[in-house]
Design an enzyme around this catalytic site. Structure first.
Site, short mmCIF file in Angstrom:
data_model
loop_
_atom_site.label_atom_id
_atom_site.label_comp_id
_atom_site.label_asym_id
_atom_site.label_seq_id
_atom_site.Cartn_x
_atom_site.Cartn_y
_atom_site.Cartn_z
N LEU A 1 -5.56 4.76 0.93
CA LEU A 1 -4.25 4.77 0.17
C LEU A 1 -4.13 5.30 1.66
O LEU A 1 -4.63 5.30 2.92
CB LEU A 1 -4.34 6.32 -0.15
CG LEU A 1 -4.05 6.09 -1.47
CD1 LEU A 1 -4.53 7.27 -2.23
CD2 LEU A 1 -3.58 5.26 -2.98
N ARG B 1 0.90 -1.40 -0.19
CA ARG B 1 0.16 0.13 -0.07
C ARG B 1 0.72 1.08 -0.31
O ARG B 1 0.77 2.39 -0.51
CB ARG B 1 -0.83 0.16 0.92
CG ARG B 1 -2.02 1.03 0.82
CD ARG B 1 -3.20 0.17 2.46
NE ARG B 1 -3.81 -1.14 2.50
CZ ARG B 1 -4.71 -1.54 1.55
NH1 ARG B 1 -5.13 -0.14 0.82
NH2 ARG B 1 -5.10 -2.54 1.33
N ASN C 1 -13.04 14.10 0.63
CA ASN C 1 -13.86 12.84 0.04
C ASN C 1 -15.39 13.49 0.21
O ASN C 1 -15.36 14.04 0.81
CB ASN C 1 -13.31 12.01 0.89
CG ASN C 1 -13.80 10.73 0.56
OD1 ASN C 1 -13.87 10.06 -0.06
ND2 ASN C 1 -14.59 9.61 1.57
N THR C 2 -16.01 12.17 -0.93
CA THR C 2 -17.82 12.03 -0.62
C THR C 2 -17.87 10.67 -0.01
O THR C 2 -17.73 10.01 -0.54
CB THR C 2 -18.38 13.17 -1.67
OG1 THR C 2 -19.24 12.92 -0.99
CG2 THR C 2 -17.86 11.92 -2.71
N HIS C 3 -18.88 11.28 1.13
CA HIS C 3 -19.26 9.35 1.42
C HIS C 3 -20.47 9.54 1.07
O HIS C 3 -20.97 10.43 2.06
CB HIS C 3 -17.86 9.44 2.81
CG HIS C 3 -18.74 8.09 3.59
ND1 HIS C 3 -17.95 7.36 3.12
CD2 HIS C 3 -19.37 7.46 4.94
CE1 HIS C 3 -18.38 5.60 3.82
NE2 HIS C 3 -19.81 6.05 4.45
N ASP D 1 -12.00 8.17 6.85
CA ASP D 1 -13.66 7.80 6.85
C ASP D 1 -13.69 9.10 8.42
O ASP D 1 -14.94 9.33 9.14
CB ASP D 1 -15.13 7.17 6.96
CG ASP D 1 -14.82 6.53 5.52
OD1 ASP D 1 -14.26 7.30 4.26
OD2 ASP D 1 -15.75 5.60 5.33
C1 GRF Z 1 -19.84 7.62 -4.18
O1 GRF Z 1 -21.29 7.65 -3.67
C2 GRF Z 1 -19.23 8.07 -3.34
O2 GRF Z 1 -19.21 8.75 -2.34
C3 GRF Z 1 -18.17 6.79 -2.85
O3 GRF Z 1 -18.47 5.55 -4.52
C4 GRF Z 1 -19.55 6.18 -5.17
C5 GRF Z 1 -18.90 7.04 -6.43
O4 GRF Z 1 -20.10 7.10 -7.28
N1 GRF Z 1 -18.02 6.95 -2.29
P1 GRF Z 1 -19.04 7.12 -8.73
O5 GRF Z 1 -18.71 5.71 -9.77
O6 GRF Z 1 -18.69 8.90 -9.66
O7 GRF Z 1 -21.10 7.36 -10.04
#
Ligand code: GRF
Length: 197
Positions: free
Chosen positions: A95, A67, A109-111, A147
């Site tokens: 990572l 990693r 990041n989006t979660h 996260d």
């Molecule tokens: C999103 O829900 C993001 O939060 C998660 O993976 C998904 C990515 O979606 N970590 P896409 O491949 O961009 O449609």
């Protein structure tokens, strides 16, 4: 906070279908390059938008996966495109320390859940299985602990009767496609500008 140039260059890390990447591009954010960990539909999306796309392919998905070495390859790719700020958009590889040292406080990041609930890769499935009535999405600064970094924005998404993992995830992603680009934009505006990092 490290200072960045007046016009910071955004690097996106993606792996999947790339709809979040598409929303970032459509929002007109200054995407300098997109790095992928595997061949995936999002690669063509970046190509169609005329954005530099680089696959830093994982050499292993097994126990022998190094990693740190892989993370160093990603960092080198980002540096190669003079990236100042990193946005993760469904990147499928966790990572390790080197990237958080080089880009400390500048990785977003989006979660697809309301953190700190439902961390991890199966956040939508886990929320559904737990039986919560409301879940949502969180935009946060990414840190080495997965996260767990400082939260920048959140929005709730109600769970509806008959929801499946796919239907719920799609409603969450519809929110992510608006909230994430907006939050990245604000983050870029608020950075300490004026010098190369
Ligand atoms: C999103 O829900 C993001 O939060 C998660 O993976 C998904 C990515 O979606 N970590 P896409 O491949 O961009 O449609």
């Amino acid at each position: 906070m490290i200072r960045v140039p007046d016009s910071p260059r955004l690097g996106v890390l993606a792996s999947g279908t790339g709809t979040i990447l598409g929303a970032i591009i459509d929002a007109g954010l200054p995407v300098a390059a997109v790095i992928f960990d595997r061949p995936c539909p999002a690669v063509e999306l970046a190509g169609r938008a005329g954005i530099a796309a680089e696959i830093v392919e994982r050499d292993s998905y097994g126990q022998d996966f190094d990693r740190v070495a892989y993370t160093n390859r990603v960092v080198e790719a980002l540096k190669g495109h003079a990236v100042d700020v990193v946005a993760m958009a469904g990147f499928g590889t966790v990572l390790s320390a080197p990237i958080f040292a080089v880009y400390e406080g500048r990785i977003l990041n989006t979660h697809p859940a309301l953190l700190p609930s439902f961390k991890g890769w199966h956040a939508v499935r886990d929320a559904l299985a737990f039986g919560v009535k409301v879940t949502g999405t969180t935009v946060h600064v990414a840190t080495e602990e997965v996260d767990a970094g400082p939260i920048l924005a959140q929005e709730a998404v109600p769970i509806e009767p008959g929801d499946t993992e796919d239907s719920l995830h799609e409603r969450i992603k519809a929110v992510e496609r608006r909230l994430y680009p907006e939050t990245i934009q604000l983050f870029l505006q608020n950075l300490d500008k004026g010098a190369a990092p």
